[in-house]
Motif scaffolding. Structure first.
Motif, short mmCIF file in Angstrom:
data_model
loop_
_atom_site.label_atom_id
_atom_site.label_comp_id
_atom_site.label_asym_id
_atom_site.label_seq_id
_atom_site.Cartn_x
_atom_site.Cartn_y
_atom_site.Cartn_z
N ARG A 102 -21.77 0.14 20.48
CA ARG A 102 -22.13 1.05 19.47
C ARG A 102 -22.96 0.11 18.15
O ARG A 102 -23.95 0.61 17.66
CB ARG A 102 -21.12 1.77 18.84
N LEU A 103 -22.23 -0.76 17.56
CA LEU A 103 -22.50 -1.68 16.69
C LEU A 103 -23.88 -2.12 16.89
O LEU A 103 -24.81 -2.34 16.08
CB LEU A 103 -21.66 -2.55 16.42
N LYS A 104 -24.09 -2.94 18.28
CA LYS A 104 -25.05 -3.59 18.69
C LYS A 104 -26.23 -2.64 18.71
O LYS A 104 -27.36 -3.10 18.09
CB LYS A 104 -25.01 -4.30 19.87
N ALA A 105 -26.16 -1.46 19.15
CA ALA A 105 -27.42 -0.56 19.18
C ALA A 105 -27.65 -0.16 18.09
O ALA A 105 -28.92 0.04 17.58
CB ALA A 105 -26.96 0.87 20.09
N ALA A 106 -26.60 0.24 17.03
CA ALA A 106 -26.83 0.71 15.67
C ALA A 106 -27.91 -0.40 14.95
O ALA A 106 -28.68 0.02 14.37
CB ALA A 106 -25.49 1.03 15.13
N ILE A 107 -27.22 -1.58 14.95
CA ILE A 107 -27.99 -2.60 14.30
C ILE A 107 -29.41 -2.80 14.73
O ILE A 107 -30.33 -3.05 13.67
CB ILE A 107 -27.20 -3.84 14.56
N GLU A 108 -29.51 -2.70 16.05
CA GLU A 108 -31.03 -2.75 16.48
C GLU A 108 -31.85 -1.93 15.68
O GLU A 108 -32.98 -2.00 15.43
CB GLU A 108 -31.01 -2.84 18.05
N LYS A 163 -17.64 -0.80 11.97
CA LYS A 163 -17.77 0.36 12.63
C LYS A 163 -19.24 0.86 12.31
O LYS A 163 -19.66 0.76 11.40
CB LYS A 163 -16.72 1.86 12.37
N ALA A 164 -19.79 1.45 13.57
CA ALA A 164 -21.11 1.94 13.57
C ALA A 164 -20.97 3.25 12.51
O ALA A 164 -22.24 3.17 11.78
CB ALA A 164 -21.59 2.45 14.90
N SER A 165 -20.01 3.83 12.50
CA SER A 165 -20.02 4.91 11.47
C SER A 165 -20.28 4.35 10.10
O SER A 165 -20.73 4.97 9.18
CB SER A 165 -18.57 5.60 11.71
N ASP A 166 -19.75 3.30 9.82
CA ASP A 166 -19.66 2.67 8.46
C ASP A 166 -21.32 2.32 8.01
O ASP A 166 -21.76 2.62 6.87
CB ASP A 166 -18.98 1.54 8.15
N LEU A 167 -21.98 1.91 9.06
CA LEU A 167 -23.27 1.56 9.00
C LEU A 167 -24.07 2.99 8.73
O LEU A 167 -24.94 2.96 7.81
CB LEU A 167 -23.86 0.76 10.37
N LEU A 171 -26.30 3.86 5.43
CA LEU A 171 -27.53 4.29 5.30
C LEU A 171 -27.91 5.86 4.45
O LEU A 171 -28.61 6.00 4.11
CB LEU A 171 -28.22 4.64 6.69
N ARG A 172 -26.72 6.62 4.86
CA ARG A 172 -27.07 8.18 4.17
C ARG A 172 -26.70 7.96 2.54
O ARG A 172 -27.24 8.37 1.75
CB ARG A 172 -25.96 8.91 4.80
N ASP A 173 -25.70 6.90 2.19
CA ASP A 173 -25.53 6.63 0.82
C ASP A 173 -26.84 6.12 0.08
O ASP A 173 -27.03 6.22 -1.10
CB ASP A 173 -24.32 5.63 0.40
#
Length: 195
Positions: A102-108, A163-167, A171-173
């Protein structure tokens, strides 16, 4: 594996014979002559220094002094980075395999879609200015790489708590809702939604 021992091993592998000889000479007052004579590698020398309690993961002044005497600024900066990153205090656990994907995909996705606002996102995640400046200095003309390395630094720092949810929340913040939506959509496409 102990990160400090891994760092020492990488230093040892980079020493030339002449540098090892210089290190042994500099340690003459700290380590007995017989032990120094039997020292054949940087690892052997580091074992002696560890046993004598002259160096430790939270006690690197003597090691830094030795590296400066060798004029190995590359190793000095690796050591300083290790200390600045608080590597010794890094969480032992890593995210589970699902969260890593999840993190790898989110970071990309994030790195491909966030431009000049990347520092705001990284600050929201809690990465220090010092770490960001080091990453910028290491990648002076590559904005994408600066952002990628900063996010990877955050992931290393947080360990199992990354966590991807933190990322997505960061972003939303930062009012980057479109990018956050894109990340969530990508995770959904890859069947990597939160379990």
């Amino acid at each position: 594996m102990d990160p400090f021992l891994a760092l020492l091993h990488s230093f040892s592998c980079s020493f030339t014979d002449k540098e090892l000889s210089s290190l042994k000479f500099l340690c003459r007052g700290k380590i007995g002559k017989r032990k120094l004579e039997s020292t054949q590698s940087g690892n052997d020398l580091f074992v002696c220094l560890l046993e004598q309690k002259l160096i430790a993961s939270d006690k690197v002044d003597f090691l830094e002094f030795l590296l400066k005497q060798l004029k190995r600024e590359d190793l000095v900066s690796q050591l300083q980075q290790f200390v600045a990153d608080g590597e010794v205090n890094a969480p032992e656990e890593q995210p589970d395999a699902h969260e890593k994907r999840r993190l790898k995909a989110a970071i990309e996705v994030v790195c491909d879609n966030v431009g000049k606002d990347w520092k705001r996102v990284v600050r929201k995640l809690g990465v220090s200015e010092v770490k960001m400046e080091r990453i910028i200095a290491a990648n002076p003309c590559n904005l994408h790489e600066q952002f990628t390395q900063s996010l990877l630094e955050w992931q290393r720092w947080k360990g199992g708590d990354a966590k991807a949810s933190d990322l997505i929340k960061a972003l939303r913040d930062c009012h980057l809702n479109l990018v956050a939506d894109t990340v969530e959509q990508k995770l959904k496409e890859l069947n990597l939604e939160t379990r």
